[in-house]
Design an enzyme around this catalytic site. Structure first.
Site, PDB file in Angstrom:
ATOM      1  N   LYS A 200       0.828  -1.216   0.000  1.00  0.00           N
ATOM      2  CA  LYS A 200       0.000   0.000   0.000  1.00  0.00           C
ATOM      3  C   LYS A 200       0.865   1.271   0.000  1.00  0.00           C
ATOM      4  O   LYS A 200       0.648   2.194  -0.797  1.00  0.00           O
ATOM      5  CB  LYS A 200      -0.922  -0.004   1.236  1.00  0.00           C
ATOM      6  CG  LYS A 200      -1.603   1.308   1.527  1.00  0.00           C
ATOM      7  CD  LYS A 200      -2.616   1.668   0.456  1.00  0.00           C
ATOM      8  CE  LYS A 200      -2.942   3.147   0.495  1.00  0.00           C
ATOM      9  NZ  LYS A 200      -4.000   3.529  -0.398  1.00  0.00           N
ATOM     10  N   ARG A 240       7.912   2.693 -23.572  1.00  0.00           N
ATOM     11  CA  ARG A 240       8.151   2.369 -22.158  1.00  0.00           C
ATOM     12  C   ARG A 240       8.312   3.600 -21.283  1.00  0.00           C
ATOM     13  O   ARG A 240       8.850   3.530 -20.192  1.00  0.00           O
ATOM     14  CB  ARG A 240       9.387   1.466 -22.042  1.00  0.00           C
ATOM     15  CG  ARG A 240       9.077   0.003 -22.382  1.00  0.00           C
ATOM     16  CD  ARG A 240      10.322  -0.856 -22.454  1.00  0.00           C
ATOM     17  NE  ARG A 240      11.223  -0.432 -23.514  1.00  0.00           N
ATOM     18  CZ  ARG A 240      11.036  -0.700 -24.818  1.00  0.00           C
ATOM     19  NH1 ARG A 240      10.004  -1.407 -25.201  1.00  0.00           N
ATOM     20  NH2 ARG A 240      11.890  -0.266 -25.726  1.00  0.00           N
ATOM     21  N   CYS A 254      -2.804  11.245   1.290  1.00  0.00           N
ATOM     22  CA  CYS A 254      -2.232   9.948   0.897  1.00  0.00           C
ATOM     23  C   CYS A 254      -0.854  10.141   0.310  1.00  0.00           C
ATOM     24  O   CYS A 254       0.151   9.808   0.923  1.00  0.00           O
ATOM     25  CB  CYS A 254      -3.151   9.296  -0.123  1.00  0.00           C
ATOM     26  SG  CYS A 254      -4.866   9.314   0.387  1.00  0.00           S
ATOM     27  N   LYS A 314      -7.125  18.691  -5.247  1.00  0.00           N
ATOM     28  CA  LYS A 314      -7.132  18.358  -6.673  1.00  0.00           C
ATOM     29  C   LYS A 314      -8.507  18.692  -7.251  1.00  0.00           C
ATOM     30  O   LYS A 314      -9.394  19.159  -6.534  1.00  0.00           O
ATOM     31  CB  LYS A 314      -6.743  16.911  -6.914  1.00  0.00           C
ATOM     32  CG  LYS A 314      -7.711  15.894  -6.376  1.00  0.00           C
ATOM     33  CD  LYS A 314      -7.235  14.518  -6.805  1.00  0.00           C
ATOM     34  CE  LYS A 314      -8.255  13.485  -6.453  1.00  0.00           C
ATOM     35  NZ  LYS A 314      -7.843  12.157  -6.856  1.00  0.00           N
TER      36      LYS A 314
HETATM   37  N1  SAJ Z   1      -0.778  15.258  -9.047  1.00  0.00           N
HETATM   38  C1  SAJ Z   1       0.171  15.929  -9.820  1.00  0.00           C
HETATM   39  N2  SAJ Z   1       0.518  15.424 -11.051  1.00  0.00           N
HETATM   40  C2  SAJ Z   1      -0.039  14.267 -11.526  1.00  0.00           C
HETATM   41  C3  SAJ Z   1      -0.991  13.576 -10.737  1.00  0.00           C
HETATM   42  C4  SAJ Z   1      -1.348  14.085  -9.500  1.00  0.00           C
HETATM   43  O1  SAJ Z   1       0.701  16.979  -9.428  1.00  0.00           O
HETATM   44  O2  SAJ Z   1       0.310  13.876 -12.645  1.00  0.00           O
HETATM   45  C5  SAJ Z   1      -1.180  15.792  -7.719  1.00  0.00           C
HETATM   46  C6  SAJ Z   1      -2.689  16.068  -7.595  1.00  0.00           C
HETATM   47  O3  SAJ Z   1      -3.022  17.335  -8.115  1.00  0.00           O
HETATM   48  C7  SAJ Z   1      -2.894  15.974  -6.087  1.00  0.00           C
HETATM   49  C8  SAJ Z   1      -1.890  14.901  -5.677  1.00  0.00           C
HETATM   50  O4  SAJ Z   1      -0.957  14.797  -6.731  1.00  0.00           O
HETATM   51  O5  SAJ Z   1      -2.559  17.186  -5.413  1.00  0.00           O
HETATM   52  C9  SAJ Z   1      -2.483  13.526  -5.374  1.00  0.00           C
HETATM   53  O6  SAJ Z   1      -3.567  13.252  -6.238  1.00  0.00           O
HETATM   54  P1  SAJ Z   1      -3.824  11.848  -6.953  1.00  0.00           P
HETATM   55  O7  SAJ Z   1      -5.039  11.996  -7.766  1.00  0.00           O
HETATM   56  O8  SAJ Z   1      -2.594  11.385  -7.639  1.00  0.00           O
HETATM   57  O9  SAJ Z   1      -4.021  10.798  -5.743  1.00  0.00           O
HETATM   58  P2  SAJ Z   1      -4.884  10.828  -4.361  1.00  0.00           P
HETATM   59  O10 SAJ Z   1      -3.980  11.301  -3.267  1.00  0.00           O
HETATM   60  O11 SAJ Z   1      -6.179  11.503  -4.523  1.00  0.00           O
HETATM   61  O12 SAJ Z   1      -5.172   9.243  -4.162  1.00  0.00           O
HETATM   62  C10 SAJ Z   1      -4.080   8.348  -4.041  1.00  0.00           C
HETATM   63  C11 SAJ Z   1      -4.277   7.169  -5.033  1.00  0.00           C
HETATM   64  N3  SAJ Z   1      -3.038   6.408  -5.117  1.00  0.00           N
HETATM   65  C12 SAJ Z   1      -2.451   6.100  -6.298  1.00  0.00           C
HETATM   66  O13 SAJ Z   1      -2.890   6.468  -7.364  1.00  0.00           O
HETATM   67  C13 SAJ Z   1      -1.231   5.242  -6.247  1.00  0.00           C
HETATM   68  C14 SAJ Z   1      -5.454   6.299  -4.576  1.00  0.00           C
HETATM   69  O14 SAJ Z   1      -5.543   5.147  -5.413  1.00  0.00           O
HETATM   70  C15 SAJ Z   1      -5.265   5.863  -3.130  1.00  0.00           C
HETATM   71  O15 SAJ Z   1      -6.346   5.074  -2.672  1.00  0.00           O
HETATM   72  C16 SAJ Z   1      -5.196   7.125  -2.279  1.00  0.00           C
HETATM   73  O16 SAJ Z   1      -4.038   7.872  -2.703  1.00  0.00           O
HETATM   74  C17 SAJ Z   1      -5.073   6.721  -0.814  1.00  0.00           C
HETATM   75  O17 SAJ Z   1      -6.087   6.828  -0.086  1.00  0.00           O
HETATM   76  O18 SAJ Z   1      -4.020   6.226  -0.395  1.00  0.00           O
END
Ligand code: SAJ
Length: 405
Positions: A200, A240, A254, A314
């Site tokens: 996780k 890739r 998270c 987000k």
């Molecule tokens: N972000 C970026 N660039 C990107 C993608 C995201 O800057 O290319 C930023 C977003 O704007 C945001 C942050 O990262 O501020 C996190 O957003 P996110 O959509 O990537 O993820 P979370 O935190 O909403 O949810 C994550 C997820 N984990 C993964 O994708 C590995 C989700 O599946 C988990 O269940 C969740 O964490 C959790 O509860 O742990």
């Protein structure tokens, strides 16, 4: 089944179980939250959540502040981290398990859904069970079933994502798997508890490191006046390579938190992770510097004419925990600067100074608009931004002359 903790993860899980035929009582120590649920209202917005709530109510789900005597518990409470030691703070999990031990019968199974760092269950949860006179594996079964759902698409992902179940005893793992399989259409892997804990945290760390890579590329490209988006687009055409998108920082509870568990536990080994987290954490300050640069270039001398669009962590969610905008405002305040203006269509209550609740009023009051969050709303209102100086932190604005990070 008794689901402990009715927040972003516990509530949808309880509702999903109930609407798929499991007898569920949801418990939370927050009286107000329980009262809201008992009044027939959900506590946050997600596509499909209200419908799921209605189904669960029809199926007989109950909400209370009391722990129940039953044979299966799902613990879904927050696991924050200590800002100095960077280690997981398991106090809520420990408190919940202590309460469970007071009421549970022998033979009960306790499933921890909260995200914890590898070893947390051994170090903090097992002792609580044993201190209460129970033998793990005989009187109480222990399982870790970390959640994986993404805010903004929770109900869909709860139904479709693959998931992991970690158990000491495979047969118990398989039994718990049956409960999750009542609704989960993905594959459910049964493993041991430490592997479940670790996988996780590794999943979220993978994403954090990859976002940091994109943010670092944005800084390198800015330094020598190259277009990072064009470069990422080209690189991603390689079979890739799959680079994520740079942004104004990383928020939420998270990806901005979990990787620190590994840094806290393995400070001399987790080098790439440590640097990545520092890069992401300094990204809002980097955006602040970009704002100053642009103000200087465009002759904007008064920061009262600068506005931040978006307060949530987000797009299209109402969760603003650890959001890049709040991080930016915090670092601005440390420099004793007057806080910038803000607006977010998803935040109706006042959470910061100089916050607007109407897009037009907000735009009328600023010359420089910083797009911090790519909510759908702004994408439908580009016309209203014509004539403004724009810093677009997500490369979504189609207007001419837009600045990027
Ligand atoms: N972000 C970026 N660039 C990107 C993608 C995201 O800057 O290319 C930023 C977003 O704007 C945001 C942050 O990262 O501020 C996190 O957003 P996110 O959509 O990537 O993820 P979370 O935190 O909403 O949810 C994550 C997820 N984990 C993964 O994708 C590995 C989700 O599946 C988990 O269940 C969740 O964490 C959790 O509860 O742990």
């Amino acid at each position: 089944m008794n689901v402990i903790g009715l927040g972003y993860i516990g509530l949808p899980t309880a509702l999903m179980m109930a609407s798929h035929g499991v007898e569920v009582v949801g418990t939370d120590y927050n009286k107000e939250l329980v009262a809201t649920l008992n009044a027939g209202k959900t506590t946050f917005k997600e596509d499909g959540l209200d419908e799921l709530f209605q189904d669960a109510l029809k199926a007989g789900i109950k909400f209370t502040t009391d722990y129940q005597r039953t044979d299966l518990y799902i613990v879904s409470v927050p696991t924050p981290y200590d800002k100095f030691s960077k280690k997981v703070d398991a106090c809520y999990v420990v408190a919940a398990v202590k309460e469970v031990m007071r009421v549970c019968p022998k033979g009960a199974t306790v499933v921890i859904e909260s995200t914890v760092s590898p070893g947390t269950i051994d170090h903090f949860v097992r002792p609580v069970i044993e201190e209460n006179g129970f033998t793990i594996g005989e009187d109480i079964n222990l399982v870790h079933a970390p959640e994986r759902i993404i805010p903004g698409n929770m109900v869909y992902e709860l139904l479709h994502n693959n998931r992991t179940i970690g158990a000491d005893d495979r047969a118990i793992g398989e039994k718990v798997k049956e409960y999750y399989a009542s609704f989960c259409q993905g594959e459910i892997v049964v493993t041991d508890i430490r592997s479940a804990e670790m996988s996780k945290v590794v999943e979220n760390t993978f994403r954090a490191v990859n976002i940091a890579f994109a943010n670092e590329l944005a800084r390198i490209c800015r330094h020598d006046n190259m277009d990072v988006y064009e470069i990422i687009k080209i690189c991603n055409m390689h079979p890739r390579v799959n680079i994520l998108q740079p942004g104004p920082g990383v928020g939420g509870h998270c990806i901005s938190v979990d990787p620190w568990f590994l840094v806290g536990d393995y400070p001399r080994l987790a080098k790439v992770i440590d640097e990545s987290m520092k890069t992401n954490d300094s990204q809002p300050e980097y955006v602040l510097n970009r704002i100053y640069e642009i103000m200087e270039e465009r002759g904007i001398t008064d920061n009262r004419r600068v506005g931040l669009y978006g307060l949530t962590y987000k797009e299209n969610v109402d969760d603003y925990r650890e959001s890049p905008t709040l991080q930016l405002l915090e670092s601005q305040e440390r420099h004793l600067a007057r806080p910038l203006k803000c607006y977010d269509p998803f935040i109706t209550q006042d959470i910061v100074k100089n916050q607007f609740h109407d897009l037009d009023e907000f735009l009328n009051d600023v010359d420089l608009v910083v797009i911090m969050v790519k909510h759908d709303q702004i994408k439908q209102n580009w016309d209203k931004l014509r004539g403004k100086v724009i810093l677009d932190c997500h490369n979504i604005c189609p207007l001419e002359g837009v600045y990027h990070i």
